[in-house]
Design a protein around this motif. Structure first.
Motif, PDB file in Angstrom:
ATOM      1  N   SER A   4      49.800  37.139  41.869  1.00 48.88           N
ATOM      2  CA  SER A   4      49.774  38.496  41.329  1.00 48.88           C
ATOM      3  C   SER A   4      50.573  38.615  40.032  1.00 48.88           C
ATOM      4  CB  SER A   4      50.312  39.484  42.366  1.00 48.88           C
ATOM      5  OG  SER A   4      51.657  39.188  42.652  1.00 48.88           O
ATOM      6  N   GLU A   5      51.373  37.621  39.721  1.00 47.57           N
ATOM      7  CA  GLU A   5      52.174  37.657  38.500  1.00 47.57           C
ATOM      8  C   GLU A   5      51.392  37.185  37.276  1.00 47.57           C
ATOM      9  OE1 GLU A   5      55.748  35.484  39.226  1.00 47.57           O
ATOM     10  OE2 GLU A   5      56.219  36.658  40.995  1.00 47.57           O
ATOM     11  N   LYS A   6      50.186  36.698  37.456  1.00 44.67           N
ATOM     12  CA  LYS A   6      49.404  36.186  36.337  1.00 44.67           C
ATOM     13  C   LYS A   6      48.794  37.333  35.555  1.00 44.67           C
ATOM     14  CE  LYS A   6      48.579  32.011  38.839  1.00 44.67           C
ATOM     15  NZ  LYS A   6      48.112  31.808  40.182  1.00 44.67           N
ATOM     16  N   ARG A   7      49.221  37.463  34.321  1.00 48.74           N
ATOM     17  CA  ARG A   7      48.777  38.560  33.450  1.00 48.74           C
ATOM     18  C   ARG A   7      47.806  38.000  32.419  1.00 48.74           C
ATOM     19  NH1 ARG A   7      52.326  40.261  30.346  1.00 48.74           N
ATOM     20  NH2 ARG A   7      51.818  42.462  30.371  1.00 48.74           N
ATOM     21  N   ILE A   8      46.585  38.532  32.408  1.00 46.50           N
ATOM     22  CA  ILE A   8      45.535  37.943  31.594  1.00 46.50           C
ATOM     23  C   ILE A   8      44.890  38.980  30.677  1.00 46.50           C
ATOM     24  CG2 ILE A   8      43.370  36.648  31.649  1.00 46.50           C
ATOM     25  CD1 ILE A   8      44.393  35.274  34.102  1.00 46.50           C
ATOM     26  N   LEU A   9      44.662  38.570  29.441  1.00 47.09           N
ATOM     27  CA  LEU A   9      43.984  39.381  28.438  1.00 47.09           C
ATOM     28  C   LEU A   9      42.571  38.830  28.255  1.00 47.09           C
ATOM     29  CD1 LEU A   9      43.947  41.440  26.068  1.00 47.09           C
ATOM     30  CD2 LEU A   9      44.999  39.642  24.657  1.00 47.09           C
ATOM     31  N   ILE A  10      41.585  39.730  28.253  1.00 47.81           N
ATOM     32  CA  ILE A  10      40.181  39.354  28.062  1.00 47.81           C
ATOM     33  C   ILE A  10      39.705  39.917  26.726  1.00 47.81           C
ATOM     34  CG2 ILE A  10      37.818  39.647  28.905  1.00 47.81           C
ATOM     35  CD1 ILE A  10      39.015  40.104  31.714  1.00 47.81           C
ATOM     36  N   CYS A  11      39.095  39.077  25.899  1.00 44.88           N
ATOM     37  CA  CYS A  11      38.529  39.535  24.626  1.00 44.88           C
ATOM     38  C   CYS A  11      37.133  38.954  24.465  1.00 44.88           C
ATOM     39  CB  CYS A  11      39.419  39.125  23.467  1.00 44.88           C
ATOM     40  SG  CYS A  11      41.013  39.942  23.527  1.00 44.88           S
ATOM     41  N   ASP A  12      36.144  39.840  24.523  1.00 44.41           N
ATOM     42  CA  ASP A  12      34.746  39.446  24.380  1.00 44.41           C
ATOM     43  C   ASP A  12      33.969  40.669  23.928  1.00 44.41           C
ATOM     44  OD1 ASP A  12      31.907  38.764  25.081  1.00 44.41           O
ATOM     45  OD2 ASP A  12      32.859  36.978  25.932  1.00 44.41           O
ATOM     46  N   ASP A  13      33.035  40.494  23.009  1.00 42.84           N
ATOM     47  CA  ASP A  13      32.275  41.641  22.516  1.00 42.84           C
ATOM     48  C   ASP A  13      31.200  42.109  23.493  1.00 42.84           C
ATOM     49  OD1 ASP A  13      30.973  39.189  21.860  1.00 42.84           O
ATOM     50  OD2 ASP A  13      29.692  40.224  20.430  1.00 42.84           O
ATOM     51  N   ASP A  14      30.920  41.337  24.523  1.00 41.49           N
ATOM     52  CA  ASP A  14      29.908  41.708  25.518  1.00 41.49           C
ATOM     53  C   ASP A  14      30.586  42.402  26.706  1.00 41.49           C
ATOM     54  OD1 ASP A  14      28.043  41.800  27.622  1.00 41.49           O
ATOM     55  OD2 ASP A  14      27.115  39.904  27.034  1.00 41.49           O
ATOM     56  N   PRO A  15      30.335  43.713  26.884  1.00 47.71           N
ATOM     57  CA  PRO A  15      30.989  44.437  27.982  1.00 47.71           C
ATOM     58  C   PRO A  15      30.651  43.883  29.363  1.00 47.71           C
ATOM     59  CG  PRO A  15      29.430  45.871  26.827  1.00 47.71           C
ATOM     60  CD  PRO A  15      29.475  44.581  26.081  1.00 47.71           C
ATOM     61  N   MET A  16      29.472  43.284  29.521  1.00 43.33           N
ATOM     62  CA  MET A  16      29.109  42.705  30.822  1.00 43.33           C
ATOM     63  C   MET A  16      29.943  41.458  31.115  1.00 43.33           C
ATOM     64  SD  MET A  16      27.107  44.833  32.133  1.00 43.33           S
ATOM     65  CE  MET A  16      26.635  43.923  33.571  1.00 43.33           C
ATOM     66  N   ILE A  17      30.199  40.662  30.094  1.00 42.25           N
ATOM     67  CA  ILE A  17      31.052  39.484  30.276  1.00 42.25           C
ATOM     68  C   ILE A  17      32.472  39.931  30.621  1.00 42.25           C
ATOM     69  CG2 ILE A  17      32.110  37.488  29.123  1.00 42.25           C
ATOM     70  CD1 ILE A  17      29.202  36.964  29.747  1.00 42.25           C
ATOM     71  N   ARG A  18      32.984  40.944  29.917  1.00 40.99           N
ATOM     72  CA  ARG A  18      34.328  41.455  30.227  1.00 40.99           C
ATOM     73  C   ARG A  18      34.394  41.944  31.670  1.00 40.99           C
ATOM     74  NH1 ARG A  18      33.811  44.129  25.163  1.00 40.99           N
ATOM     75  NH2 ARG A  18      33.773  46.148  26.226  1.00 40.99           N
ATOM     76  N   LYS A  19      33.358  42.655  32.099  1.00 45.42           N
ATOM     77  CA  LYS A  19      33.333  43.175  33.467  1.00 45.42           C
ATOM     78  C   LYS A  19      33.316  42.027  34.487  1.00 45.42           C
ATOM     79  CE  LYS A  19      30.810  46.408  36.401  1.00 45.42           C
ATOM     80  NZ  LYS A  19      29.705  47.355  36.483  1.00 45.42           N
ATOM     81  N   LEU A  20      32.494  41.011  34.236  1.00 44.27           N
ATOM     82  CA  LEU A  20      32.403  39.861  35.136  1.00 44.27           C
ATOM     83  C   LEU A  20      33.741  39.109  35.198  1.00 44.27           C
ATOM     84  CD1 LEU A  20      30.552  38.106  36.945  1.00 44.27           C
ATOM     85  CD2 LEU A  20      30.012  36.777  34.892  1.00 44.27           C
ATOM     86  N   LEU A  21      34.334  38.847  34.032  1.00 42.94           N
ATOM     87  CA  LEU A  21      35.626  38.158  34.004  1.00 42.94           C
ATOM     88  C   LEU A  21      36.689  38.971  34.728  1.00 42.94           C
ATOM     89  CD1 LEU A  21      35.628  36.858  30.320  1.00 42.94           C
ATOM     90  CD2 LEU A  21      35.430  35.461  32.391  1.00 42.94           C
ATOM     91  N   ASN A  22      36.698  40.279  34.491  1.00 44.47           N
ATOM     92  CA  ASN A  22      37.666  41.153  35.143  1.00 44.47           C
ATOM     93  C   ASN A  22      37.508  41.079  36.658  1.00 44.47           C
ATOM     94  OD1 ASN A  22      39.725  43.376  34.523  1.00 44.47           O
ATOM     95  ND2 ASN A  22      38.398  44.339  36.039  1.00 44.47           N
ATOM     96  N   LYS A  23      36.273  41.112  37.126  1.00 44.05           N
ATOM     97  CA  LYS A  23      36.000  41.042  38.573  1.00 44.05           C
ATOM     98  C   LYS A  23      36.509  39.719  39.146  1.00 44.05           C
ATOM     99  CE  LYS A  23      32.207  40.743  41.860  1.00 44.05           C
ATOM    100  NZ  LYS A  23      30.761  40.652  42.030  1.00 44.05           N
ATOM    101  N   PHE A  24      36.174  38.610  38.487  1.00 42.04           N
ATOM    102  CA  PHE A  24      36.594  37.310  38.986  1.00 42.04           C
ATOM    103  C   PHE A  24      38.114  37.164  38.974  1.00 42.04           C
ATOM    104  CE2 PHE A  24      32.384  34.988  37.837  1.00 42.04           C
ATOM    105  CZ  PHE A  24      31.775  35.539  38.947  1.00 42.04           C
ATOM    106  N   LEU A  25      38.750  37.616  37.907  1.00 43.67           N
ATOM    107  CA  LEU A  25      40.205  37.507  37.816  1.00 43.67           C
ATOM    108  C   LEU A  25      40.880  38.376  38.871  1.00 43.67           C
ATOM    109  CD1 LEU A  25      40.457  37.420  33.959  1.00 43.67           C
ATOM    110  CD2 LEU A  25      41.029  35.539  35.522  1.00 43.67           C
TER     111      LEU A  25
END
Length: 126
Positions: A4-25
């Motif tokens: 739970s201490e892992k803090r991650i920043l996502i940067c991608d111009d595709d909102p679907m990719i951001r959503k998928l990465l967010n879900k997986f993370l």
């Protein structure tokens, strides 16, 4: 390991990719501290959030991921950035790693393989 201490920043111009990465993370127990759609946002969000890890697309509008990678590494030489790209060109991946990225993920892989790649990276890198 306290995931739970892992803090991650996502940067991608595709909102679907951001959503998928967010879900997986989220499934991996990570905290997504910000999401950007271009390299300028990536640099600003990096400065604001100081994440443990940044996942960043290479091909984005405004400022691309390679330029943003350079700017982030100029701010923090210890920044941990993993580049993402739909480009099927290993020379691009090698170039990013030579510039200081810690890894490269091909976005065209299946969602299951993307999840497994993120799982391995999160366990190994943070």
């Amino acid at each position: 390991m306290a995931s739970s201490e892992k803090r991650i920043l996502i940067c991608d111009d595709d909102p679907m990719i951001r959503k998928l990465l967010n879900k997986f993370l989220d499934m991996l127990g990570c905290e997504v501290v910000g999401q950007g759609a271009n390299g300028s946002e990536a640099v600003a969000l990096y400065n604001k959030t100081k994440p443990d890890l940044t996942l960043m697309d290479i091909d984005m509008p405004d400022v691309n991921g390679v330029t943003a990678l350079n700017e982030i590494l100029n701010i923090d030489s210890n920044a941990r950035v993993i580049m993402l790209s739909a480009l099927d060109d290993t020379s691009v991946a090698e170039s990013c790693i030579n510039k200081g990225a810690i890894d490269y993920i091909q976005k065209g892989i299946s969602p299951d393989n993307l999840y497994k790649a993120l799982e391995g990276i999160v366990a190994k890198e943070i």
